[in-house]
Structure formats: structure tokens, C-alpha cells
Design a protein around this motif. Sequence first.
Motif, PDB file in Angstrom:
ATOM      1  N   UNK A  72       2.333   5.129  -7.345  1.00  0.00           N
ATOM      2  CA  UNK A  72       1.232   4.341  -6.803  1.00  0.00           C
ATOM      3  C   UNK A  72       0.204   5.166  -6.048  1.00  0.00           C
ATOM      4  N   UNK A  73       0.616   6.239  -5.433  1.00  0.00           N
ATOM      5  CA  UNK A  73      -0.360   7.084  -4.731  1.00  0.00           C
ATOM      6  C   UNK A  73      -1.269   7.795  -5.724  1.00  0.00           C
ATOM      7  N   UNK A  74      -0.701   8.315  -6.790  1.00  0.00           N
ATOM      8  CA  UNK A  74      -1.519   8.972  -7.824  1.00  0.00           C
ATOM      9  C   UNK A  74      -2.450   7.954  -8.471  1.00  0.00           C
ATOM     10  N   UNK A  75      -1.932   6.758  -8.739  1.00  0.00           N
ATOM     11  CA  UNK A  75      -2.758   5.703  -9.336  1.00  0.00           C
ATOM     12  C   UNK A  75      -3.893   5.313  -8.398  1.00  0.00           C
ATOM     13  N   UNK A  76      -3.601   5.204  -7.113  1.00  0.00           N
ATOM     14  CA  UNK A  76      -4.633   4.858  -6.137  1.00  0.00           C
ATOM     15  C   UNK A  76      -5.696   5.951  -6.062  1.00  0.00           C
ATOM     16  N   UNK A 146       6.732   7.474  -5.892  1.00  0.00           N
ATOM     17  CA  UNK A 146       6.441   6.130  -5.403  1.00  0.00           C
ATOM     18  C   UNK A 146       6.428   6.139  -3.888  1.00  0.00           C
ATOM     19  N   UNK A 147       5.589   5.302  -3.318  1.00  0.00           N
ATOM     20  CA  UNK A 147       5.597   5.158  -1.860  1.00  0.00           C
ATOM     21  C   UNK A 147       6.659   4.132  -1.435  1.00  0.00           C
ATOM     22  N   UNK A 148       7.344   3.537  -2.403  1.00  0.00           N
ATOM     23  CA  UNK A 148       8.369   2.519  -2.156  1.00  0.00           C
ATOM     24  C   UNK A 148       7.854   1.388  -1.269  1.00  0.00           C
ATOM     25  N   UNK A 149       6.820   0.705  -1.720  1.00  0.00           N
ATOM     26  CA  UNK A 149       6.201  -0.324  -0.875  1.00  0.00           C
ATOM     27  C   UNK A 149       7.081  -1.542  -0.637  1.00  0.00           C
ATOM     28  N   UNK A 150       8.115  -1.706  -1.434  1.00  0.00           N
ATOM     29  CA  UNK A 150       8.952  -2.904  -1.308  1.00  0.00           C
ATOM     30  C   UNK A 150      10.358  -2.568  -0.834  1.00  0.00           C
ATOM     31  N   UNK A 151      10.521  -1.404  -0.252  1.00  0.00           N
ATOM     32  CA  UNK A 151      11.827  -0.966   0.226  1.00  0.00           C
ATOM     33  C   UNK A 151      12.456   0.004  -0.757  1.00  0.00           C
ATOM     34  N   UNK A 152      13.524   0.606  -0.378  1.00  0.00           N
ATOM     35  CA  UNK A 152      14.182   1.610  -1.251  1.00  0.00           C
ATOM     36  C   UNK A 152      15.423   1.080  -1.873  1.00  0.00           C
TER      37      UNK A 152
END
Length: 152
Positions: A72-76, A146-152
Amino acid sequence: MSTAAIAALIVRYGIVMLFLPFSALDKIFSFDHAVRQAQQMFSPRPLAITMLMIGLSIEIVCSGAIVLGIADRAAAFVVAGYCALTAILYKQFWKPGDFFADPEGKGRTLFWDFLKNLSLGAGFLLLIIGTDGSGLQPFLDAPFASSHPYGR
């Protein structure tokens, strides 16, 4: 799913919903119009179609990655650049020549759209650096993680 994860999902979808589904579907259902618009910057039709397909791919793939939390960071980062490029290419407020002369002119309208594009791009950059104080280092260390926005 926790309340924090649900909030993160809603916010992430909120920041990409301009692209997925709306702009992507507009490009698909109004393809010829989108090609003509792209031809304003990329005049040979094959080049315009290529650029349009690149934009459509960014809108679908990167938006999906941001919502899903996959690289998600690369996509952002890609979408932030896309926002800046579309501002520069399609929101050229300086060209009509009426920016200072007419408060209701095309230049002013394009100026606000230009700023909106840049502001949206800045929102995507916020996904890269996070709000937890970790800054840019996690992105630099592992740009496709992944920044793991929904937990790990």
C-alpha cells in the motif's frame, strides 16, 4: 474486525473512491471521450490510448492495493505521483490567461482543480509516512511491504 480496522478501511476507501470505481468506470464506459481528452496532451491516438491505459491501471491496481493493504505504501506513492502529473498536464490554470482578470474565468476553475489534485496527492503521501511518527523510513526500508492497516 476491530472498530479501528473498520475505520481504516472506510478512510482508505474514501481516499481512493474518486479513482475506484468512479474515474476508472468513466474511462471504461466513455473510452472514446477519455481518449480525446488524453489526446490534448498526447496527440497521436495510439500514445493517448497507451497513456489512458496506464492511468486506468494505476486507478484500479493501486487503489485496490491501498484498500487491501497490499504494498500500500508503494501504491500510494504511485497514486500521489499520478495526482501531481494529472494536475500539471490537465489543470494548467496558467494557460487561459484570465486568472487575474476574471474571478469566474477558466483559469480560476483550473486553479482550484489543480490544488485539489495536489491536495489529494498529499493525502496519499500521508499513507506513506503514516501518522504514528514512523516517518518515511519504513517505506525506504521496504517500499513494497504492507503497512498492515488492519492489524497483523
